[in-house]
Design a protein around this motif. Structure first.
Motif, mmCIF file in Angstrom:
data_model
loop_
_atom_site.group_PDB
_atom_site.id
_atom_site.type_symbol
_atom_site.label_atom_id
_atom_site.label_comp_id
_atom_site.label_asym_id
_atom_site.label_seq_id
_atom_site.Cartn_x
_atom_site.Cartn_y
_atom_site.Cartn_z
ATOM 1 N N GLU A 174 -7.984 1.077 4.117
ATOM 2 C CA GLU A 174 -6.852 1.165 3.203
ATOM 3 C C GLU A 174 -5.994 2.395 3.525
ATOM 4 O OE1 GLU A 174 -8.610 1.225 -0.638
ATOM 5 O OE2 GLU A 174 -9.020 -0.937 -0.660
ATOM 6 N N ARG A 215 -5.778 5.746 7.457
ATOM 7 C CA ARG A 215 -6.517 4.756 6.680
ATOM 8 C C ARG A 215 -7.943 5.237 6.469
ATOM 9 N NH1 ARG A 215 -3.227 0.292 6.835
ATOM 10 N NH2 ARG A 215 -1.793 0.190 8.612
ATOM 11 N N ALA A 266 0.827 -1.205 0.000
ATOM 12 C CA ALA A 266 0.000 0.000 0.000
ATOM 13 C C ALA A 266 0.864 1.259 0.000
ATOM 14 C CB ALA A 266 -0.920 -0.003 1.219
#
Length: 287
Positions: free
Chosen positions: A56, A50, A20
């Protein structure tokens, strides 16, 4: 619109968040690798935010302490769908507070657009450097100026390399030079008289050449020539602007100017202006 304070800060893990974090720097067109992200996490602090739906990673900032009570702030990144919500400012503030809480002067390398923002936060400008880029070349060749002047360096030269780097940069960062050398794709050269060195390491978009330390321009060009002779692909160098002969050499050897940077510090810092022997920095993320 979701405000920055609704997304709590989290530590970015070098392993669990590697993909990520790399996706964020790739989306920005930056040159950092997964190994770079791991280095920030292992030796410093990487904070993130996130999204509140899927968890995410959508924003990051890294702080990397060096010896001599100085530390670099970098990797301030925000996913395009989450910009203009204060995430970068919040993470930047937390990174500054973490370094200052440890008695460490925060330093960063800013683009012209960022310089105005950081000045408002109290950062003062120092030396300038410029990123130059060379496109892939089919047949790099060694120039006559570096023949017999340089030699390949390795792990046995680490004490000499770190001492030269500290003297030229004003920053004590032996762990960084050691980590670069430990990468299988890194190459290093020294001047045979021991007065200078250069490293070349793989990046996501191009090989990054630097740091480069030498006592004079002739030595710097010998080292750069030795490195470029082995690198047929795309190359980035971050050249200290005051070395005007170096800039002219880069232009004559197929490099084009990409963008300028200014080193800035929140407080007094020996690294703010660098030493006379600093020709190429390691990159704006490392100084």
């Amino acid at each position: 619109m979701v405000a920055s304070d609704s997304l709590p800060s989290c530590r970015v893990d070098a392993d669990a968040d590697a993909a990520a974090a790399l996706a964020l720097s790739d989306a920005a067109g930056w040159n950092q690798t997964a190994q770079d992200w791991a280095l920030f996490s292992r030796h410093g602090q990487v904070l993130g935010r996130r999204d509140d739906t899927y968890g995410e990673l959508v924003a990051t900032a890294a702080a990397l302490p060096y010896g001599g009570a100085q530390g670099w702030i970098s990797m301030v990144l925000v996913h395009k769908d989450w910009r203009h919500r204060g995430l970068a400012s919040a993470l930047m503030g937390e990174s500054v507070a973490w370094l200052r809480g440890a008695g460490i002067t925060p330093i960063l390398d800013a683009t012209p657009a960022g310089q105005a923002v950081y000045r408002r936060l109290g950062f003062e400008p120092g030396m300038a450097f410029e990123r130059w880029q060379r496109s892939p070349t089919p047949a790099p060749t060694r120039g006559p100026h570096d023949a017999g002047v340089t030699r390949v360096a390795g792990s046995a030269d680490l004490p000499a390399l770190t001492a030269l780097d500290a003297a030229a940069s004003g920053v004590h960062r032996s762990f960084l030079i050691e980590a670069f050398l430990a990468r299988g794709d890194t190459r290093a050269w020294m001047l045979r008289d021991g007065s200078g060195f250069v490293l070349a390491r793989a990046g996501r978009r191009a090989v990054q050449v630097g740091p480069l330390v030498a006592t004079d321009t002739a030595g710097a060009l010998a080292l750069l020539g030795a490195a470029l002779a082995t690198l047929p692909g795309a190359v980035f160098v971050d050249a200290v602007t005051r070395h005007t002969q170096l800039a002219a050499w880069l232009h004559a050897h197929g490099f084009s100017s990409q963008r300028p940077f200014v080193r800035m510090a929140l407080g007094d810092a020996a690294a703010l202006h660098g030493g006379a022997g600093q020709y190429l920095v390691a990159g704006p993320e490392f100084g």
